[in-house]
Scaffold this active site. Structure first.
Site, PDB file in Angstrom:
ATOM      1  N   HIS A  99       5.233  28.033 -66.867  1.00 34.82           N
ATOM      2  CA  HIS A  99       5.994  29.013 -66.070  1.00 34.82           C
ATOM      3  C   HIS A  99       7.092  29.645 -66.924  1.00 34.82           C
ATOM      4  O   HIS A  99       7.737  28.962 -67.726  1.00 34.82           O
ATOM      5  CB  HIS A  99       6.597  28.332 -64.843  1.00 34.82           C
ATOM      6  CG  HIS A  99       7.058  29.321 -63.813  1.00 34.82           C
ATOM      7  ND1 HIS A  99       8.228  30.031 -63.944  1.00 34.82           N
ATOM      8  CD2 HIS A  99       6.468  29.753 -62.658  1.00 34.82           C
ATOM      9  CE1 HIS A  99       8.358  30.838 -62.901  1.00 34.82           C
ATOM     10  NE2 HIS A  99       7.306  30.694 -62.114  1.00 34.82           N
ATOM     11  N   GLU A 168       1.664  36.289 -64.719  1.00 31.72           N
ATOM     12  CA  GLU A 168       2.943  36.540 -64.075  1.00 31.72           C
ATOM     13  C   GLU A 168       3.840  37.343 -65.015  1.00 31.72           C
ATOM     14  O   GLU A 168       4.504  36.760 -65.887  1.00 31.72           O
ATOM     15  CB  GLU A 168       3.638  35.220 -63.750  1.00 31.72           C
ATOM     16  CG  GLU A 168       2.886  34.320 -62.794  1.00 31.72           C
ATOM     17  CD  GLU A 168       3.836  33.423 -62.021  1.00 31.72           C
ATOM     18  OE1 GLU A 168       3.888  33.565 -60.810  1.00 31.72           O
ATOM     19  OE2 GLU A 168       4.542  32.624 -62.646  1.00 31.72           O
TER      20      GLU A 168
HETATM   21  C1  PEP Z   1       6.970  32.343 -59.366  1.00 29.03           C
HETATM   22  O1  PEP Z   1       7.923  31.588 -59.273  1.00 29.03           O
HETATM   23  O2  PEP Z   1       5.967  32.017 -60.000  1.00 29.03           O
HETATM   24  C2  PEP Z   1       7.051  33.652 -58.708  1.00 29.03           C
HETATM   25  C3  PEP Z   1       6.036  34.472 -58.810  1.00 29.03           C
HETATM   26  O3  PEP Z   1       8.191  33.926 -58.029  1.00 29.03           O
HETATM   27  P1  PEP Z   1       8.442  35.168 -57.030  1.00 29.03           P
HETATM   28  O4  PEP Z   1       7.275  35.227 -56.088  1.00 29.03           O
HETATM   29  O5  PEP Z   1       9.720  34.817 -56.334  1.00 29.03           O
HETATM   30  O6  PEP Z   1       8.538  36.386 -57.863  1.00 29.03           O
END
Ligand code: PEP
Length: 250
Positions: A99, A168
């Protein structure tokens, strides 16, 4: 995105306490409905709640994941750390690794690789996160960065059956800013092609994470390559999380 085998992963980050467990019961009820029988709902609470989540979700369709681990599989003199073996022994089935919030405090591709290998040995399914920062995006380095994170993070790993690939973009996490649908579609296609070729896999599981909510989930579901969402902020409120699930699975 079809309705089959879609993932909804709740990343609670450093939030939640024993009282928060009550709200999860609504999601467990939802998961029992026939309509959601092919939907994978996974909660990743902080370490302190893993055992309680495990007990609460036992014999239900909701699964539990950890948010990180130490790179050593079993035990050792590592104050404050938790090993994949300790996590698996609680009945936990998934683990988030890589992450950006951990990468930003020093976790690198090599450490991530060690954590993934140890976790696979413990039969944990990996929610492997990767993504570019805003600076890298502005410099047009996105594809280079993503390919490097994937290649180095998954070094010496041949089979990806138990790995979920969570793209992400760092600039989207917790910001409310999301990629344009057309841009995300292109990015997901590039990722799918790269991962499929590299690991000789026809259908790698690709997820999207970054400010997902009930409104944008409807738009993202148009992208065929996306097989689910990693949800941070919105997953801490069961009603919002349920809304995302319901709006996606129709
Ligand atoms: C995450 O923590 O992986 C994330 C995508 O957070 P958020 O949905 O708050 O952007």
């Amino acid at each position: 995105m079809t309705n089959n085998n879609i993932y909804f992963i709740a990343n609670w980050k450093m939030y939640g306490n024993l009282n928060s467990l009550n709200s999860v019961k609504k999601v467990i009820e939802l998961s029992k409905k026939k309509k959601f029988k092919n939907t994978n709902i996974i909660y990743c609470p902080p370490y302190t709640l893993l055992n309680d989540f495990s007990k609460l979700t036992k014999k239900t369709r909701v699964k539990v994941g950890a948010q990180n681990c130490h790179e050593f599989e079993f035990s050792g003199p590592f104050t404050g750390s938790v090993s994949p073996h300790m996590i698996a022994s609680l009945g936990v089935k998934y683990i988030i690794i890589g992450h950006s919030e951990n990468r930003s405090i020093g976790e690198n591709n090599s450490t991530i690789n060690k954590k993934i290998i140890s976790s696979i040995k413990q039969k944990l399914k990996i929610i492997f996160c990767f993504g570019e920062t805003l600076k890298q995006k502005k410099r047009n380095e996105t594809n280079h960065v993503l390919k490097k994170q994937i290649s180095e993070g998954l070094k010496n790993i041949k089979k990806i059956d138990n790995i979920l690939f969570a793209y992400e973009p760092v600039w989207s996490i917790g910001t409310g800013v999301v990629p344009k649908i057309s841009d995300l579609q292109i990015q997901m296609r590039i990722l799918k092609k790269f991962i499929s070729k590299k690991f000789k896999s026809k259908n790698p599981v690709l997820l999207y994470g970054g400010s997902v909510n009930q409104k944008n989930a409807i738009l993202f579901k148009q992208i065929n390559e996306i097989k689910g969402f990693l949800v941070g902020g919105a997953s801490q409120n069961s009603n919002k999380f349920i809304d995302i699930i319901k709006k996606t699975i129709i």
